[in-house]
Write a protein that holds these residues in place. Structure first.
Motif, short mmCIF file in Angstrom:
data_model
loop_
_atom_site.label_atom_id
_atom_site.label_comp_id
_atom_site.label_asym_id
_atom_site.label_seq_id
_atom_site.Cartn_x
_atom_site.Cartn_y
_atom_site.Cartn_z
N ASN A 205 0.84 -1.21 0.00
CA ASN A 205 0.00 0.00 0.00
C ASN A 205 0.88 1.26 0.00
O ASN A 205 0.70 2.18 0.81
CB ASN A 205 -0.93 0.01 1.22
N TRP B 255 -0.28 4.99 0.33
CA TRP B 255 -1.07 5.45 1.48
C TRP B 255 -0.33 6.50 2.29
O TRP B 255 0.87 6.40 2.51
CB TRP B 255 -1.40 4.26 2.37
N GLU C 221 -13.32 4.27 6.42
CA GLU C 221 -13.40 2.98 5.72
C GLU C 221 -12.20 2.09 6.02
O GLU C 221 -12.32 0.86 6.07
CB GLU C 221 -13.54 3.20 4.21
N GLU C 222 -11.04 2.69 6.24
CA GLU C 222 -9.85 1.91 6.61
C GLU C 222 -10.02 1.33 8.01
O GLU C 222 -9.68 0.17 8.25
CB GLU C 222 -8.61 2.81 6.55
N ARG D 20 -12.28 -1.69 7.85
CA ARG D 20 -11.62 -2.92 7.41
C ARG D 20 -10.74 -3.49 8.52
O ARG D 20 -10.65 -4.72 8.70
CB ARG D 20 -10.78 -2.63 6.16
N ARG E 213 -2.23 -3.97 6.69
CA ARG E 213 -2.29 -4.09 5.23
C ARG E 213 -3.71 -4.30 4.77
O ARG E 213 -4.14 -3.73 3.76
CB ARG E 213 -1.40 -5.26 4.76
N HIS E 214 -4.46 -5.13 5.49
CA HIS E 214 -5.86 -5.37 5.12
C HIS E 214 -6.66 -4.08 5.18
O HIS E 214 -7.57 -3.86 4.36
CB HIS E 214 -6.47 -6.41 6.07
N ALA E 215 -6.31 -3.21 6.12
CA ALA E 215 -7.00 -1.93 6.23
C ALA E 215 -6.62 -0.98 5.10
O ALA E 215 -7.33 0.00 4.85
CB ALA E 215 -6.69 -1.28 7.57
N GLY E 216 -5.50 -1.27 4.42
CA GLY E 216 -5.02 -0.40 3.35
C GLY E 216 -3.90 0.52 3.77
O GLY E 216 -3.52 1.43 3.02
N ARG F 140 -0.09 1.74 4.70
CA ARG F 140 1.28 1.53 4.20
C ARG F 140 2.13 0.92 5.31
O ARG F 140 2.38 1.52 6.36
CB ARG F 140 1.87 2.87 3.76
#
Length: 256
Positions: free
Chosen positions: A59, A62, A173-174, A177, A224-227, A229
């Protein structure tokens, strides 16, 4: 005297003795050195691979937003935790870890949860680092399906470079997740155990623990799943915290 000892006295080979053959002690010493060397190479290779994987960005585009949901990372030198608000962005984590699971339910009044994942024996059998045994380390490193999520009900942390606490801001949204990843790590209907103190508890978890999927690798996977870095593989605390600047300092790991 046994027969083999008697035969050794009767048959003496000076050439074999000079060449080191016929001396079990010397052969054992050489074999032991070989094993130690192989272990040292394996450990060095593991550390090198971990630091390399932790320095490679996932990511990579990010960046932290100026406003959003604040979370924290905590590090005790070996293990990392995610510290999450119980209620944020329309999500409520309280049902995951109800007050009745604590030795003292009053601690459920704290508004934050420190969450970590790991191997069951590490958690249950080593309340203090002085309780850690080599057999526990080897068992976990070779692989175990007995994993737990450790949850502590805590007040809001303070970022601290010395104690390894980092502040991270996520977009709603992060954060959503991230919460779903954490919730999915707790096995539905699984066993629950009282924690080390009055304010924490353990929950039966999903996932397999081994030298590749460590507690810190779980933290990195969640981010990482959340997006967020972070490193592509994060087996050590530095490979997680290194992506987030300490208070008043630059990031410790550059992007690659």
């Amino acid at each position: 005297m046994c027969v083999s000892s008697a035969m050794a006295l009767i048959y003496h080979d000076p050439v074999a003795e000079r060449n080191g053959r016929g001396r079990p002690g010397r052969r054992a010493w050489r074999a032991g050195k070989g094993v130690l060397l192989a272990m040292a190479i394996a450990v060095f290779g593991y550390v090198a691979a971990g630091l390399t994987g932790g320095a490679l960005a996932a990511n990579g585009e990010w960046r932290q937003p100026d406003e959003g949901v604040t979370i924290y990372l905590e590090d005790n030198g070996i293990h990392t935790d995610l510290v999450l608000p119980k209620r944020a962005a329309g999500l409520d984590l309280s049902p995951l870890t109800p007050a009745r699971d604590l030795a003292d339910p009053r601690f459920a009044g704290y508004p934050w949860l420190a969450v970590g994942w790991g191997e069951a024996a590490f958690f249950l059998d080593t309340p203090n680092w002085s309780d850690l045994r080599l057999a526990t380390v080897l068992h976990a490193g070779l692989g175990s399906d007995r994993t737990l999520v450790h949850v502590e009900h805590v007040p809001q942390p303070r970022p601290d470079a010395v104690n390894g606490t980092r502040r991270i801001v996520l977009r709603p949204e992060e954060y959503g997740r991230l919460v779903r990843f954490v919730a999915a790590s707790i096995r539905p209907g699984g066993a629950r155990h009282r924690g080390y103190d009055r304010y924490d508890a353990f929950y039966e978890a999903s996932g397999h623990y081994d030298a590749l999927r460590t507690c810190n690798a779980w933290t990195g996977s969640a981010l990482r799943h959340a997006g967020v870095r972070v490193g592509r593989w994060t087996p050590f605390p530095i490979t997680v915290l290194g992506w987030f600047p300490p208070p008043g300092g630059p990031p410790q790991l550059p992007a690659r």
